[in-house]
Design an enzyme around this catalytic site. Structure first.
Site, PDB file in Angstrom:
ATOM      1  N   HIS A 183       0.772  -1.414   0.014  1.00  0.00           N
ATOM      2  CA  HIS A 183      -0.052  -0.126  -0.104  1.00  0.00           C
ATOM      3  C   HIS A 183       0.802   1.342   0.036  1.00  0.00           C
ATOM      4  CE1 HIS A 183      -3.643   2.230   1.057  1.00  0.00           C
ATOM      5  NE2 HIS A 183      -2.984   3.092   1.658  1.00  0.00           N
ATOM      6  N   GLU A 184       1.932   1.297   1.153  1.00  0.00           N
ATOM      7  CA  GLU A 184       2.465   2.547   0.763  1.00  0.00           C
ATOM      8  C   GLU A 184       3.500   2.522  -0.097  1.00  0.00           C
ATOM      9  OE1 GLU A 184       1.911   4.652   3.117  1.00  0.00           O
ATOM     10  OE2 GLU A 184       0.675   3.368   4.643  1.00  0.00           O
ATOM     11  N   HIS A 229       1.590   4.605  -3.005  1.00  0.00           N
ATOM     12  CA  HIS A 229       1.551   6.110  -2.822  1.00  0.00           C
ATOM     13  C   HIS A 229       3.412   6.583  -3.103  1.00  0.00           C
ATOM     14  CE1 HIS A 229      -1.983   7.076  -0.639  1.00  0.00           C
ATOM     15  NE2 HIS A 229      -1.690   6.059   0.580  1.00  0.00           N
ATOM     16  N   GLU A 250      -4.739   7.721  -3.150  1.00  0.00           N
ATOM     17  CA  GLU A 250      -5.231   6.572  -2.142  1.00  0.00           C
ATOM     18  C   GLU A 250      -5.684   5.443  -3.521  1.00  0.00           C
ATOM     19  OE1 GLU A 250      -5.088   6.414   0.805  1.00  0.00           O
ATOM     20  OE2 GLU A 250      -5.950   4.439   1.457  1.00  0.00           O
TER      21      GLU A 250
END
Lengths: 492, 492
Positions: free
Chosen positions: A256-257, A260, A286
Site C-alpha cells: 500500500h505505502e 503512494h 489513495e
C-alpha cells in the site's frame, strides 16, 4: 528577474523547507535517538513556521499579484490558478478564527486520545461540538453552490460534490450489501498468520523488488505507525512495522505505502517549482496505494506465483493448499474497526462516516446524537452491534483534527483504482501474467503516463476521464468485487 | 521582546537550520537513495544560504548593535563578545574578495582532486598560488600583533600564536625523533588484520557500549568517508566504515569519532541559544577524539581485558599472544601518508605542514618551491623518500579549501589529550582499572566537568589551565609516548 522565475524560486524555496521538514520527521519516526526529541520538535516547528510565512506573507502576496498580470499558458497558467484559488480560499477565514481553530484542534486531538482510551464520549463531545460549529462557519466563509459539504470536499477532492457522491455511494453500498448476503453462512479458513520479523523484512524487500518499486529513489524502513513520506521527488520513502503474530499488515501495508511512493516518484520533477508537484487529490493518491495493495498484492496470480516461496519462508503454510490461503487472505468479516476492515466491507465504513459528516455540517444531525446514529448505521450496513464508543464513534482521529471531508477519499480511492484497473487491462495485454511474473514495467508505465506524471496539474475528474474514457463510476469496482468474491466463495 | 530574548531566538533559529542541514547531510552520507542527490544538494545549498543570511544580514547587524548597548555579565557577555569578534573579523574582508575566494576554493578543490589522481603538481600549483596570495591579503585585513600566521591560527585555535607554537613543536619534534631512533632496527610483528563486516559492526557496538557512548543521544552508522556530526545537542552521531582487510581503521576510527560525539553530547544545552554550543576549538575537539582513541581504545588494560573476546571474534588471533597483538597494534613505521600514520610519528606530519604553511604565508617560501621543500622535510624528520607528489605535497585536501592554520589543531589535540590524561589520573583513582572494566562514568564525568560542558564559553587556554593547573605543555605527551614505546619495545 522575471516574475515567472521568482515564482519558480518561491516554490523551490518551499521545496527545500519541505525536504528538510520531511526528513527531520522521517528520522524522528525511524532512527532518531530518544533524547533528540525535544530539539527535533522545536526545529520542525521553527522550519514549518518559516515555510508557512513564505506561503502566506506579504512577499508572496506581491508575487501572486504580479503573476496575475502575466499572460500565462499551459502548466504555468494552472500553477497560478491553483495558487490563487488556494490563497483566496485561505484568506476567507478571519485570522483570529483560524488561530482559535488551530488551538482547538490541537487540544481536541489529545482529548480525543484520552477519551478513546477511557471510552468516555462525554469527554470528547464538547470539543467536537465546537469543531463542528467552526466547520459550519468555515463552510459559509468559503461558500458553495449546492451543498455546504461541497466546500469541505473541495480540500481533498477538488471538484467533487455531494450531488455526485450520493448516488455513487448509494449504488456501491447496495452492491456490497448484496455481495455480503451471498457470503452469509460461508466459513473462511482460519490460518496461523505468525511469521518472524526477519522473514517479514525479507518478504517485504522481495515483493517491493518484484513490483519494481524504485529503491534508487526510495527506501523501506521500520516505524511504529507506518507512513509514506516524500523527502524529495526522487526520494519517496516507505515505512512499515512487523507484527510477529500477523504478517498480513506488514506485507499488504508495505505494498500500500509503496503505491503512494511510486506515485510520488513518478510526478514530473519540473512541476515541483510550480507548486504542482504533489498528488492530484487524496482520492487519486489513495487509488494508487490501493491499486498496489489490492490489484497487485492481492492479485491471485501474484500470490500464486509467490506461494512456494511463502511456504518455504513460513512453516505454518507448508500443508495449506494455495486455494485455502487465497480464501483466507480474502476473508470477509463485517467488523467494528475501519482500519482492520476487509477489502469488501471497507467502503461501508467510509459511507457511514460520509453520511454522518454531511448531516453534521448541514445541522440535520447534532453531535450529541452522533453515537446513537453511528451505532444504528453500523447495525444497518454492517450488521454489527457496537459495544462501546471506543470501538465506535471514537475510533478515528480525523474529526478531532477537524478533517471533515477527508473520509470520502478512502472510498474514492477504491472506486478510482477499479476504474484504472479496467482501463489498464483494455490498454495493456496480459496484465495478470505481468503481475505474476513480477514484470511490472508496462503497468507502471501506464500508470505513470495516465496518472503519476501529471501531479496536480490536472484535476481528479480530468485524469480519470482521460485514462478511462469515462467519468467516475462505481461499476468497475462492483464488477471486480463481484468477480473476486464469486471466485473466493467457490473455494470455500 | 527583550534584546536578550531576541538574541537567544536568533541562535535558536540558527540551531534549527543547523539541525536540518546536518541531518540532510548525514542522511546523504548514510541512507539516501542515489537519485535523491540532485535535489538534496539544492536543499542543503538553499538552507545553508538562508542560515548564512541570518548570520550576516541587516537584522543581525541591528541586533548586534542593540546587544552592544546592554549591560551583560557572565556567559551572556561571552556570547556577545565572541559574536562581535567574529562579526568584526568577517566584515574586514571586502565582500567582492570574499566571493572571489569562495569561487576560487570551490574550483581548486576539484582541480586538486584531479591533480592528485594524475600526480600532476603543475595542474594544481596555479590555484594554490592564488589561494596563498589571498590568504596573505586576508591576514593583512585581519591584522596581527607579531606573526602573520597568528591571524590564521585564530580561526581554529583562538589565542594560539606562532611564538607559543614554535618552541612546543620544536620540543615535540625532537622528542619523537629521539624515540624513533630507539625503535630503529626493531621489528614489529606482522598480523592478519582481516575481519568480516558483521564482526566489526558487533565489535564497534560493544566497544562503544563499553566506553559509555550514549546511544540514547547518538547513533552509529556506516558511510564511505567517516565523520561525526551533531544533529542537535542530544543527537551526536558517529559514522564509520568497514574494511574487511583491516579492522583497525573501523575500531579505532569509531572510538575517535565517538570521542568527538561524547564532547558534543556533553556541552551544556543552554549554550546553544547563545551561539556557544560548540567545541572550544579544533584542537580541544581533537583532544577529545584522540583521548578516546588512544588513551582509552589503545590503552593496554582496555585491549587486554577485551582480548579474549577479540580472539573469539577474529579466528586469526587465536594463537597470537596478547603482547604480540599489543605490539602490532602500536607498530611504529615512518610513512608518507599522514592519515595512515602511527601514534608516534603522526605529529611529525603536522609539524611539517605547520612549518611550510608559516613560511608560505610570510613569503619566505613560494608555492613553486613547495614540493622540493616538502620532500626535504619528509626526509629530514621522517626519514622517508617521497616518490611522487600524489603521495607527497598533493595528499591533503586542506590547502585546496583555503584551510591554512588548521593543521596545528591535529598536533595540539595530541598535546592537550596527554595533558588531560595526566590531570585525570591526578584527580581520579584507578583510571586504568576503570578503563579495563569499561566503567567509564567517572572519566566521562571528569571530562564533562572540565571540558565538555563549557562549549566555547571558555578559550582553549582557559580550559587547559583550569583542568590541569598548567598552561599548554608537550611534556605529558612526551612522557606518555616515552613510557608507551619503552613498554612496546620490551615486547618486541
Amino acid at each position: 528577474m522575471t516574475t515567472l522565475q521568482q515564482w519558480r524560486d518561491h516554490f523551490e524555496a518551499l521545496r527545500a523547507y519541505d525536504e528538510a521538514v520531511a526528513l527531520l520527521y522521517w528520522d524522528m519516526r525511524t532512527y532518531m535517538p530518544e533524547q533528540s526529541a525535544d530539539n527535533r520538535s522545536k526545529s520542525i516547528g521553527f522550519l514549518s513556521t518559516e515555510s508557512f510565512r513564505r506561503r502566506t506573507g506579504t512577499a508572496y502576496q506581491t508575487l501572486l499579484e504580479a503573476m496575475g498580470q502575466e499572460t500565462l499558458t499551459g502548466v504555468e497558467a494552472v500553477s497560478y490558478a491553483k495558487a490563487k484559488q488556494a490563497y483566496d480560499r485561505d484568506s476567507k477565514i478571519p485570522e483570529a478564527e483560524y488561530q482559535t481553530f488551530i488551538t482547538l484542534i490541537s487540544e481536541a486531538e489529545s482529548v480525543w486520545e484520552k477519551a478513546k482510551d477511557a471510552d468516555d464520549w462525554d469527554l470528547f463531545a464538547p470539543y467536537l461540538e465546537k469543531i463542528v460549529a467552526m466547520e459550519r462557519k468555515f463552510v459559509e466563509y468559503w461558500g458553495y453552490d449546492n451543498h455546504p459539504y461541497d466546500a469541505l470536499l473541495h480540500d481533498y477532492e477538488p471538484g467533487m460534490t455531494v450531488a455526485e457522491l450520493d448516488p455513487l455511494f448509494a449504488e456501491l453500498r447496495q452492491a456490497i450489501i448484496t455481495l455480503l448476503k451471498q457470503l452469509d453462512g460461508k466459513t473462511f479458513p482460519t490460518l496461523d498468520w505468525s511469521a518472524d520479523r526477519e522473514t517479514q523484512i525479507r518478504l517485504n524487500h522481495e515483493w517491493l523488488q518484484d513490483i519494481g518499486y524504485d529503491f534508487t529513489a526510495g527506501r523501506l524502513d521500520e516505524t511504529v505507525h507506518p507512513f509514506q513520506t516524500t523527502i524529495n521527488r526522487k526520494d519517496a520513502r516507505v515505512t512499515t512495522k512487523y507484527d510477529e503474530n500477523d504478517y498480513r499488515n506488514s506485507v499488504f501495508g508495505t505494498m500500500h505505502e509503496a503505491g503512494h511512493a511510486t506515485y510520488e516518484q513518478g510526478i514530473a520533477p519540473e512541476l515541483d517549482t510550480l507548486g504542482l508537484g504533489e498528488g492530484a487529490s487524496m482520492g487519486i493518491h489513495e487509488s494508487q496505494s490501493l491499486f498496489f495493495e489490492n490489484f497487485i498484492g492481492r492479485n491471485q496470480g501474484f500470490l500464486s506465483a509467490r506461494y512456494a516461496g511463502l511456504q518455504r519462508a513460513i512453516p505454518s503454510l507448508t500443508d495449506v493448499p494455495f486455494e485455502t490461503f487465497y480464501a483466507a487472505v480474502n476473508e470477509v468479516k463485517p467488523s467494528l474497526i475501519r482500519i482492520e476492515a476487509d477489502e469488501l466491507t471497507y467502503a461501508l465504513h467510509i459511507i457511514i462516516r460520509y453520511e454522518l459528516e454531511k448531516r453534521l455540517i448541514t445541522g440535520e444531525l447534532e453531535v450529541k446524537d452522533l453515537p446513537a446514529e453511528w451505532n444504528r448505521l453500523y447495525k444497518e450496513y454492517l450488521g454489527v452491534d457496537v459495544p462501546t464508543n471506543a470501538k465506535g464513534v471514537l475510533q478515528d482521529v480525523h474529526w478531532s483534527g477537524g478533517s471533515f471531508g477527508y473520509f470520502p477519499s478512502y472510498a474514492l480511492g477504491l472506486v478510482y483504482s477499479a476504474q484504472l484497473n479496467e482501463a489498464l487491462r483494455r490498454d495493456v495485454a496480459h496484465v495478470d501474467q505481468l503481475i505474476a511474473d513480477g514484470t511490472l514495467a508496462p503497468i507502471k508505465e501506464w500508470l505513470n503516463v495516465n496518472i503519476h506524471q501529471h501531479g496536480k496539474a490536472k484535476t481528479p475528474a480530468e485524469l480519470i476521464q482521460a485514462a478511462t474514457g469515462q467519468s467516475i463510476s462505481v461499476q468497475p469496482l462492483i464488477d471486480y468485487l463481484t468477480a473476486k468474491y464469486t471466485r473466493v466463495v467457490e473455494a470455500l
